[in-house]
Design a protein around this motif. Structure first.
Motif: not given
Length: 200
Positions: A155, A157-158, A160-162, A164-166, A169, A189-190
């Protein structure tokens, strides 16, 4: 879910205002639900058309899990990429699978029967990449394809998550951080890994 939630919220507002008679309210409710569900269904069909073309690839990738051999088709044609006729509108359709046509002869001639004759692998967690690295001398063509296929993320997901976090931050309060430091924070973080950062 979002469509149904918006319908229910709208219903609650309308009932609070008592804007409709019971008959008109019931008619409005049914037409709203129907149109919203039709929209949801249309979007679902569009997504299926877009992404399910890769379903045959995902299904055929089970070939590279030796624990699943008892449940799989032993015919090599089930795992080879093919071009199907399609319709007048679509034209030829490529059905992607894990074995390209160019590798079929090599696998079919030397490795296919060997792979199915290997001892059964117990159905316990194993490192599939490590298993195929160990099989490179016995099954070189299949190992090459397996090591190309297995690392593909299932997927996004990872990723997209990174992103969002960037985005969260990189704020005005942290504008003095260099791109190198941002990469380090994101990596930690990841992945829990800190890349080397120069002291410049």
């Amino acid at each position: 879910v979002n469509a149904v939630w918006s319908i229910m919220s709208s219903i609650a507002r309308q009932s609070a205002m008592q804007a409709f008679s019971p008959y008109r309210y019931r008619r409005w409710f049914h037409s709203s639900v129907r149109s919203s569900l039709e929209d949801v269904l249309t979007k679902a069909v569009e997504k299926c058309d877009k992404y399910l073309s890769l379903l045959s690839f995902a299904k055929s990738a089970r070939l590279f899990d030796p624990r699943q051999r008892p449940h799989l088709d032993k015919n090599i044609s089930a795992y080879v990429t093919v071009v199907e006729k399609g319709t007048k509108d679509t034209g030829p359709i490529t059905v992607y699978r894990v074995i390209p046509e160019s590798d079929r002869a090599c696998i079919e001639k030397d490795e296919w029967d060997k792979y199915w004759a290997l001892p059964e692998v117990p159905n316990t967690p194993i490192d599939l990449v490590g298993w195929w690295v160990g099989m490179q001398s016995e099954l070189p063509c299949m190992a090459k394809l397996a090591l190309r296929t297995l690392p593909i993320p299932h997927t996004g997901v990872d990723v997209e998550r990174s992103f969002s976090y960037y985005r969260f931050s990189r704020t005005a309060l942290q504008s003095a951080l260099t791109p190198e430091h941002h990469i380090g924070r994101l990596s930690f973080r990841m992945n829990g890994i800190v890349p080397p950062v120069s002291n410049k």
